[in-house]
Write a protein that holds these residues in place. Structure first.
Motif, short mmCIF file in Angstrom:
data_model
loop_
_atom_site.label_atom_id
_atom_site.label_comp_id
_atom_site.label_asym_id
_atom_site.label_seq_id
_atom_site.Cartn_x
_atom_site.Cartn_y
_atom_site.Cartn_z
N ARG A 225 -20.72 -18.11 1.46
CA ARG A 225 -20.26 -16.76 1.75
C ARG A 225 -21.33 -15.96 2.50
O ARG A 225 -21.03 -15.25 3.47
CB ARG A 225 -19.88 -16.07 0.45
CG ARG A 225 -19.21 -14.72 0.61
CD ARG A 225 -18.43 -14.32 -0.63
NE ARG A 225 -19.22 -14.53 -1.84
CZ ARG A 225 -18.90 -15.43 -2.76
NH1 ARG A 225 -17.85 -16.21 -2.60
NH2 ARG A 225 -19.63 -15.56 -3.86
N THR A 226 -22.57 -16.08 2.05
CA THR A 226 -23.67 -15.39 2.73
C THR A 226 -23.85 -15.94 4.14
O THR A 226 -24.07 -15.17 5.10
CB THR A 226 -24.98 -15.56 1.94
OG1 THR A 226 -24.80 -15.02 0.62
CG2 THR A 226 -26.13 -14.86 2.63
N PHE A 227 -23.76 -17.26 4.29
CA PHE A 227 -23.92 -17.89 5.60
C PHE A 227 -22.85 -17.39 6.58
O PHE A 227 -23.15 -17.05 7.73
CB PHE A 227 -23.83 -19.40 5.45
CG PHE A 227 -23.84 -20.15 6.75
CD1 PHE A 227 -25.03 -20.38 7.42
CD2 PHE A 227 -22.67 -20.63 7.31
CE1 PHE A 227 -25.05 -21.07 8.62
CE2 PHE A 227 -22.68 -21.32 8.51
CZ PHE A 227 -23.87 -21.54 9.17
N VAL A 228 -21.60 -17.32 6.11
CA VAL A 228 -20.51 -16.86 6.98
C VAL A 228 -20.73 -15.40 7.38
O VAL A 228 -20.55 -15.02 8.55
CB VAL A 228 -19.15 -17.03 6.27
CG1 VAL A 228 -18.04 -16.36 7.07
CG2 VAL A 228 -18.84 -18.52 6.09
N ALA B 33 -24.64 -11.71 13.02
CA ALA B 33 -25.75 -11.97 13.93
C ALA B 33 -25.31 -12.06 15.40
O ALA B 33 -25.92 -11.40 16.26
CB ALA B 33 -26.50 -13.23 13.51
N PRO B 34 -24.28 -12.84 15.75
CA PRO B 34 -23.86 -12.87 17.16
C PRO B 34 -23.37 -11.51 17.67
O PRO B 34 -23.56 -11.19 18.84
CB PRO B 34 -22.72 -13.91 17.17
CG PRO B 34 -22.95 -14.73 15.96
CD PRO B 34 -23.52 -13.80 14.94
N PHE B 35 -22.73 -10.74 16.78
CA PHE B 35 -22.27 -9.40 17.18
C PHE B 35 -23.45 -8.52 17.56
O PHE B 35 -23.43 -7.84 18.60
CB PHE B 35 -21.48 -8.79 16.01
CG PHE B 35 -20.99 -7.39 16.28
CD1 PHE B 35 -19.86 -7.18 17.03
CD2 PHE B 35 -21.66 -6.30 15.76
CE1 PHE B 35 -19.40 -5.90 17.28
CE2 PHE B 35 -21.22 -5.01 15.99
CZ PHE B 35 -20.09 -4.81 16.76
N LEU B 36 -24.51 -8.53 16.74
CA LEU B 36 -25.71 -7.75 17.05
C LEU B 36 -26.39 -8.29 18.31
O LEU B 36 -26.84 -7.52 19.16
CB LEU B 36 -26.68 -7.79 15.87
CG LEU B 36 -26.22 -7.13 14.57
CD1 LEU B 36 -27.24 -7.38 13.46
CD2 LEU B 36 -26.01 -5.64 14.76
N ALA C 243 -32.39 -2.18 3.54
CA ALA C 243 -31.51 -1.72 2.46
C ALA C 243 -30.14 -2.40 2.48
O ALA C 243 -29.55 -2.67 1.42
CB ALA C 243 -31.33 -0.20 2.52
N VAL C 244 -29.61 -2.69 3.65
CA VAL C 244 -28.26 -3.26 3.76
C VAL C 244 -28.33 -4.77 3.52
O VAL C 244 -29.17 -5.46 4.11
CB VAL C 244 -27.65 -2.96 5.14
CG1 VAL C 244 -26.27 -3.61 5.27
CG2 VAL C 244 -27.55 -1.46 5.36
N ASP C 245 -27.45 -5.27 2.67
CA ASP C 245 -27.44 -6.70 2.33
C ASP C 245 -27.22 -7.55 3.59
O ASP C 245 -26.32 -7.27 4.40
CB ASP C 245 -26.32 -7.00 1.33
CG ASP C 245 -26.64 -6.47 -0.05
OD1 ASP C 245 -27.83 -6.19 -0.31
OD2 ASP C 245 -25.70 -6.31 -0.86
N ASN C 246 -28.05 -8.59 3.71
CA ASN C 246 -27.96 -9.60 4.77
C ASN C 246 -28.26 -9.06 6.17
O ASN C 246 -28.24 -9.83 7.13
CB ASN C 246 -26.55 -10.23 4.81
CG ASN C 246 -26.19 -10.92 3.51
OD1 ASN C 246 -27.04 -11.52 2.86
ND2 ASN C 246 -24.93 -10.82 3.11
N LEU C 247 -28.55 -7.75 6.29
CA LEU C 247 -28.79 -7.20 7.62
C LEU C 247 -30.12 -7.65 8.19
O LEU C 247 -30.25 -7.86 9.40
CB LEU C 247 -28.72 -5.68 7.59
CG LEU C 247 -28.81 -4.96 8.95
CD1 LEU C 247 -27.71 -5.47 9.88
CD2 LEU C 247 -28.71 -3.45 8.77
N LEU C 248 -31.12 -7.83 7.32
CA LEU C 248 -32.43 -8.27 7.79
C LEU C 248 -32.35 -9.68 8.37
O LEU C 248 -32.82 -9.94 9.49
CB LEU C 248 -33.45 -8.23 6.65
CG LEU C 248 -34.86 -8.73 6.99
CD1 LEU C 248 -35.47 -7.91 8.12
CD2 LEU C 248 -35.76 -8.69 5.76
N VAL C 249 -31.71 -10.60 7.63
CA VAL C 249 -31.57 -11.98 8.12
C VAL C 249 -30.71 -12.01 9.38
O VAL C 249 -31.03 -12.70 10.35
CB VAL C 249 -30.96 -12.87 7.03
CG1 VAL C 249 -30.74 -14.29 7.55
CG2 VAL C 249 -31.85 -12.91 5.80
#
Length: 239
Positions: free
Chosen positions: A156-159, A165-168, A33-39
Motif C-alpha cells: 500500500r505504501t509502495f503504490v 512521485a511521478p506526479f511531482l 509532516a505529510v506521510d510518504n511525502l518525503l520518500v
C-alpha cells in the motif's frame, strides 16, 4: 537621498532573505509532516534528474517543454508498465515460495550456528550456558513472521509513493525552471550571481551523480540476476 536609498535596499534584501528562509523551512516542514511525502519527493527528484536530459533534447529540437515532458513520461511509463506486468506476478509467486521455505532456511541457519556454538563452548566455559541457536532462531522466526504479515502495508505504501512521485516529478521537469526563477527573485541582489553559479554547479553535479548511480544499479542488478540464474540459484531476480 543616497543614504535613504541604501537603507531601503538593505531593508528589501533582508525581507527577501527572510522570505526565502521562511519558504524553505515551510517546505521542509510540509515534506516531513505529510506521510510518504518525503520518500515521494526524493524519488521525484531522481525521476526528474533522470528524464530532464531527454526533455531538454526534445525541447532543443523544436518541441514545447510541456509536450516534451509528456512524451518522456509517457514512454518511460509504458516501459515500466510492461516491465511491471511481467515482474509483479513473478515477485508475488517468489515471495509466496520464500514464505513457505523460510522455516527450512531458519532451521539451516540454526544448524550452522549450533555447530559454531559447539566449537565455542569447548573454548569458553562461561559462555557454555548461553543458547545462541535458540535465540537466533526465535529472532529470525519473529522477524520473518512480521515481514510477511506487513507485506500488504508495504504494498500500500509502495503504490502510494509510486503514484505521487511521478506526479511531482512531472511538474518538477515541466515547471522546474520557472519555480527556480521565482525562488531566485527572493535572493538578495548582492549575492545573486554567486548563488546562481552555485545552484548551476550543484544541479549539474547532482544530475550527473543520480544518472550514474541509476545506470550502475541497473548494470549490477542485471549482471547479478543473470549470474544467479545461470547457476540456478533460487530467488535470483528477487535478490
Amino acid at each position: 537621498m543616497k543614504t535613504i536609498s541604501q537603507t531601503a535596499l538593505k531593508r528589501a534584501n533582508r525581507w527577501k532573505l527572510a522570505t526565502l528562509v521562511g519558504l524553505f523551512l515551510f517546505t521542509v516542514l510540509v515534506v516531513v509532516a505529510v506521510d510518504n511525502l518525503l520518500v515521494s519527493s526524493l524519488i521525484a527528484f531522481v525521476i526528474a534528474y533522470s528524464l530532464s536530459p531527454a526533455v531538454s533534447y526534445l525541447e532543443r529540437n523544436g518541441i514545447s517543454r510541456s509536450v516534451a515532458t509528456t512524451i518522456a513520461f509517457t514512454v518511460t511509463g509504458a516501459v515500466l508498465a510492461l516491465t511491471g506486468y511481467w515482474l509483479f506476478p513473478y515477485l508475488g509467486e517468489t515471495l509466496y515460495r520464500l514464505q513457505a521455505d523460510s522455516p527450512r532456511f531458519i532451521l539451516g541457519v540454526g544448524q550452522f550456528i549450533s555447530e559454531l556454538e559447539a566449537g565455542l563452548h569447548s573454548m569458553a566455559g562461561p559462555l557454555s550456558g548461553f543458547d545462541l541457536t535458540e535465540k537466533v532462531q526465535g529472532q529470525m522466526t519473529t522477524w520473518t513472521a512480521n515481514f510477511f504479515a506487513h507485506i500488504p502495508d508495504y504494498v500500500r505504501t509502495f503504490v502510494t509513493v509510486m503514484l505521487l512521485a511521478p506526479f511531482l516529478a512531472f511538474f518538477m521537469v515541466k515547471d522546474g525552471r520557472n519555480m527556480v526563477r521565482g525562488v531566485f527573485n527572493l535572493v538578495p541582489n548582492h549575492v545573486f550571481e554567486p548563488v546562481l553559479s552555485l545552484q548551476h554547479q550543484i544541479n549539474f553535479q547532482i544530475g550527473q551523480f543520480v544518472r550514474a548511480r541509476i545506470l550502475e544499479s541497473l548494470i549490477v542488478g542485471f549482471v547479478t540476476a543473470a549470474g544467479l540464474l545461470l547457476i540456478s540459484f533460487p530467488y535470483a531476480v528477487l535478490l
